[in-house]
Enzyme design. Structure first.
Site, PDB file in Angstrom:
ATOM      1  N   ARG A  71       0.828  -1.213   0.000  1.00 48.25           N
ATOM      2  CA  ARG A  71       0.000   0.000   0.000  1.00 48.25           C
ATOM      3  C   ARG A  71       0.859   1.258   0.000  1.00 48.25           C
ATOM      4  O   ARG A  71       0.440   2.304  -0.486  1.00 48.25           O
ATOM      5  CB  ARG A  71      -0.890   0.017   1.255  1.00 48.25           C
ATOM      6  CG  ARG A  71      -1.876  -1.126   1.318  1.00 48.25           C
ATOM      7  CD  ARG A  71      -2.570  -1.188   2.660  1.00 48.25           C
ATOM      8  NE  ARG A  71      -1.605  -1.257   3.765  1.00 48.25           N
ATOM      9  CZ  ARG A  71      -1.929  -1.406   5.033  1.00 48.25           C
ATOM     10  NH1 ARG A  71      -3.188  -1.503   5.388  1.00 48.25           N
ATOM     11  NH2 ARG A  71      -1.003  -1.465   5.973  1.00 48.25           N
ATOM     12  N   HIS A 266       8.947 -24.381  13.653  1.00 47.81           N
ATOM     13  CA  HIS A 266      10.340 -24.709  13.321  1.00 47.81           C
ATOM     14  C   HIS A 266      10.828 -25.979  14.038  1.00 47.81           C
ATOM     15  O   HIS A 266      11.360 -26.894  13.413  1.00 47.81           O
ATOM     16  CB  HIS A 266      11.268 -23.550  13.689  1.00 47.81           C
ATOM     17  CG  HIS A 266      10.923 -22.242  13.034  1.00 47.81           C
ATOM     18  ND1 HIS A 266      10.354 -22.166  11.792  1.00 47.81           N
ATOM     19  CD2 HIS A 266      11.072 -20.958  13.448  1.00 47.81           C
ATOM     20  CE1 HIS A 266      10.164 -20.892  11.471  1.00 47.81           C
ATOM     21  NE2 HIS A 266      10.592 -20.140  12.457  1.00 47.81           N
ATOM     22  N   LYS A 352      14.033 -16.794  24.102  1.00 46.99           N
ATOM     23  CA  LYS A 352      14.612 -15.513  23.666  1.00 46.99           C
ATOM     24  C   LYS A 352      15.336 -14.891  24.846  1.00 46.99           C
ATOM     25  O   LYS A 352      15.051 -15.204  26.001  1.00 46.99           O
ATOM     26  CB  LYS A 352      13.505 -14.588  23.178  1.00 46.99           C
ATOM     27  CG  LYS A 352      12.920 -15.067  21.849  1.00 46.99           C
ATOM     28  CD  LYS A 352      12.169 -13.987  21.122  1.00 46.99           C
ATOM     29  CE  LYS A 352      11.740 -14.469  19.755  1.00 46.99           C
ATOM     30  NZ  LYS A 352      12.598 -14.045  18.670  1.00 46.99           N
ATOM     31  N   LYS A 358      21.877 -20.326  19.443  1.00 47.09           N
ATOM     32  CA  LYS A 358      22.166 -21.557  18.710  1.00 47.09           C
ATOM     33  C   LYS A 358      20.899 -22.385  18.524  1.00 47.09           C
ATOM     34  O   LYS A 358      19.909 -22.201  19.236  1.00 47.09           O
ATOM     35  CB  LYS A 358      23.244 -22.393  19.402  1.00 47.09           C
ATOM     36  CG  LYS A 358      22.850 -23.025  20.704  1.00 47.09           C
ATOM     37  CD  LYS A 358      23.982 -23.910  21.226  1.00 47.09           C
ATOM     38  CE  LYS A 358      23.608 -24.473  22.571  1.00 47.09           C
ATOM     39  NZ  LYS A 358      24.651 -25.205  23.241  1.00 47.09           N
ATOM     40  N   ARG A 386      24.442 -29.537  15.048  1.00 44.39           N
ATOM     41  CA  ARG A 386      24.387 -28.091  15.283  1.00 44.39           C
ATOM     42  C   ARG A 386      23.835 -27.435  14.014  1.00 44.39           C
ATOM     43  O   ARG A 386      24.500 -27.410  12.978  1.00 44.39           O
ATOM     44  CB  ARG A 386      25.809 -27.601  15.607  1.00 44.39           C
ATOM     45  CG  ARG A 386      25.975 -26.088  15.618  1.00 44.39           C
ATOM     46  CD  ARG A 386      25.242 -25.400  16.748  1.00 44.39           C
ATOM     47  NE  ARG A 386      25.824 -25.645  18.045  1.00 44.39           N
ATOM     48  CZ  ARG A 386      26.784 -24.887  18.602  1.00 44.39           C
ATOM     49  NH1 ARG A 386      27.264 -23.852  17.960  1.00 44.39           N
ATOM     50  NH2 ARG A 386      27.240 -25.175  19.799  1.00 44.39           N
TER      51      ARG A 386
END
Ligand SMILES: NC(=O)C1=CN([C@@H]2O[C@H](COP(=O)(O)OP(=O)(O)OC[C@H]3O[C@@H](n4cnc5c(N)ncnc54)[C@H](OP(=O)(O)O)[C@@H]3O)[C@@H](O)[C@H]2O)C=CC1
Ligand SMILES: O=C1O[C@H](COP(=O)(O)O)[C@@H](O)[C@H](O)[C@H]1O
Length: 508
Positions: A71, A266, A352, A358, A386
């Site tokens: 927009r 995830h 968080k 990691k 990892r």
């Protein structure tokens, strides 16, 4: 990054790759439309991924055009300026060539005018391309609240014209809903407009190199096949840690929380690849069938096997309500009710504002029966994948401590990508997934029934949290998270090896 080769040589090499992969049905004029082009994801991930694909010759000047749509009142140059600071790693002339491929169209997300204009602009470009086949890829870098109206507009005004071979594909970003009902509602709204084979639900963790390696590792190595089960494995952790907080995304984050932001998508996708049975073949549907099966075998989550945390200072963000119970940390134990995994806890943990950044999978094996070395104190065998940063796989093994004494210690068999693949650039997840979409490969995208099964696992827990039945405990930013999470891991069987730290090897 491009290894010094000229743009034309890179493009030639990609052409031969295309021939090898028999991508003839995927050729023709390609229009890539980034909806929400003025936004954060578009500038940080979508346009840089397109740029890297261009730089490597996977999308080429004569064949592709890129349209930004939003927009905001921007010119073509306004959009180019906004994103160019994020496009790094290629020679200056490549950057200007790439930027010239981009046009901007301004319009709203819920009325026809803007989309008619968009369609006209795409059609003009297609007509000038002199190719038969028209391919249209729409990337929705937008808040999910506008997906239904945007998809309706695409369906009504912007589909690949039936007079030409080709296709229309739509990439949608997570979050796909907030719980089972809202996800199902969104799925049926989109399902009325597009066939499943046209919808690409992106989960960028599926584009990460070491996530893509999981199937190869498990099913192409005799070494792992007999070990990968309840007889040998004690517990598996799938961990995501970030060393920064919600950073300006507090408003968004507070409505979702860490389970919806990271774990339900995830980490659960990684879980599927670690826990699923061998697929019949590598066909996307065969792989996704197995993922659905293992998701459907997960038992209901038990509240006593959940720890929620919220870091001190989270509520200082003015967009976060003062009484927010939204978790910024969660540790959740999943238990799979099948022959392979009965009794093995899968600990999915994300947080968080922790002390490190990691993501990894940590497979901890059982103790050695009849241990003559008395080496329990050295710790158990662990196989660690990892995912990031410093991509690696390493196996913690007990070895004889070098020297005259017969003493044991923990060491590792280490495959660190930085050492083993020194001149190889690992592609960005978005780069790979956009290329998959252009090629029509849905293997690394989430199917509708998979999404449903994922929400079935987490919805009861999420509702309990939303209703305040489960409370988040506070933790210090920069810490490991709540101590209750370590206690939970220990309670379900994880044995921490004290005094052992894996240090990613570096080039001297
Ligand atoms: N940013 C990130 O790192 C990640 C984002 N995602 C997902 O990607 C999608 C886009 O994220 P992001 O770019 O951060 O989002 P933004 O908030 O930056 O929104 C993108 C664009 O959408 C338009 N927009 C914003 N809010 C609204 C609204 N309420 N109604 C209509 N249009 C709106 C704005 O464009 P304009 O006003 O010009 O139309 C904005 O520039 C989301 O689904 C997000 O969850 C997923 C993973 C990571
Ligand atoms: O989807 C998201 O992912 C990022 C982390 O992605 P990574 O590739 O850097 O691991 C996370 O920061 C964000 O909150 C979430 O929405």
């Amino acid at each position: 990054m491009s290894g010094g080769s000229s743009p034309s040589s890179r493009r030639n090499s990609s052409n031969s790759l295309s021939r090898d992969l028999d991508l003839s049905s995927e050729q023709g004029c390609l229009s890539i439309v980034v909806l929400g082009a003025s936004g954060d994801l578009a500038k940080k991930k979508t346009f840089p991924a397109l740029y890297h694909l261009f730089d490597q010759g996977f999308i080429q000047s004569g064949e592709v055009h890129i349209f930004g749509y939003a927009r905001s009142n921007l010119s073509d140059d306004g959009l180019r300026e906004r994103i160019s600071g994020y496009l790094k790693g290629a020679p200056e002339e490549d950057l200007s060539e790439f930027l010239q491929l981009i046009k901007y169209v301004s319009g709203s997300y819920d009325n026809g005018e803007g989309f008619e204009k968009l369609n006209k602009t795409i059609s003009e470009y297609e007509a000038s391309s002199k190719t038969e086949s028209y391919r249209r890829l729409f990337y929705l870098a937008l808040p999910p609240s506008v997906y239904p109206s945007v998809c309706k507009m695409i369906r009504t005004y912007c589909m690949n014209p039936s007079s030409h071979p080709g296709w229309t594909r739509v990439i949608v970003e997570k979050p796909f809903g907030k719980d089972l009902d809202s996800a199902e509602q969104l799925s049926s709204q989109l399902g009325q407009l597009f066939e499943e084979h046209q919808l690409y639900r992106i989960d960028h963790y599926l584009g990460k190199e070491l996530v893509q390696n999981l199937l190869v590792l498990r099913f192409a190595n005799r070494l792992f096949l007999p070990l990968w089960n309840r007889d040998n494995i004690d517990n598996i952790q799938i961990v995501f840690r970030e060393d920064f907080g919600t950073e300006g995304r507090g408003g968004y984050f507070d409505q979702y929380g860490i389970i919806r932001d990271i774990i339900q998508n995830h980490l659960l996708q990684v879980f599927c690849l670690v826990a699923m049975e061998k697929p019949v073949s590598l066909k996307p549907e065969h792989i996704r069938d197995e993922k659905v099966k293992v998701l459907q075998s997960v038992n209901p989550i038990q509240p006593e096997e959940v720890v929620l945390g919220q870091y001190d200072g989270y509520k200082d963000d003015p967009t976060v309500p003062d009484d927010s119970n939204t978790p910024t940390f969660a540790s959740v134990v999943l238990r799979v009710h099948n022959e392979r995994w009965e009794g093995v806890p899968f600990i999915l943990k994300a947080g968080k504002a922790l002390n490190s950044r990691k993501a990894e999978v940590r497979v901890q094996f059982k103790d050695v029966p009849g241990d003559i070395f008395k080496c329990k104190k050295q710790g158990r065998n662990e196989f660690v994948i990892r995912l990031q940063p410093s991509e690696a796989m390493y196996m913690k093994v007990t070895v004889k401590k070098p020297g005259l004494e017969m003493a044991t210690e923990q060491s590792e068999l280490d495959l660190s990508y930085g050492m083993r693949y020194q001149n190889v650039k690992i592609p960005e997840a978005y780069e790979r997934l956009i290329l998959d979409t252009i090629r029509g490969d849905q293997q690394h995208f989430v199917r509708r029934d998979e999404l449903k099964a994922a929400w079935q696992i987490f919805t009861p827990l999420l509702h309990d949290i939303d209703e305040g039945k489960l409370k988040a405990v506070s933790y210090q930013p920069g810490s490991r998270g709540p101590k209750e999470a370590d206690e939970l891991s220990a309670r379900v069987g994880y044995v921490q090896t004290h005094g052992y730290v894996w240090i990613p090897p570096t080039l001297a």
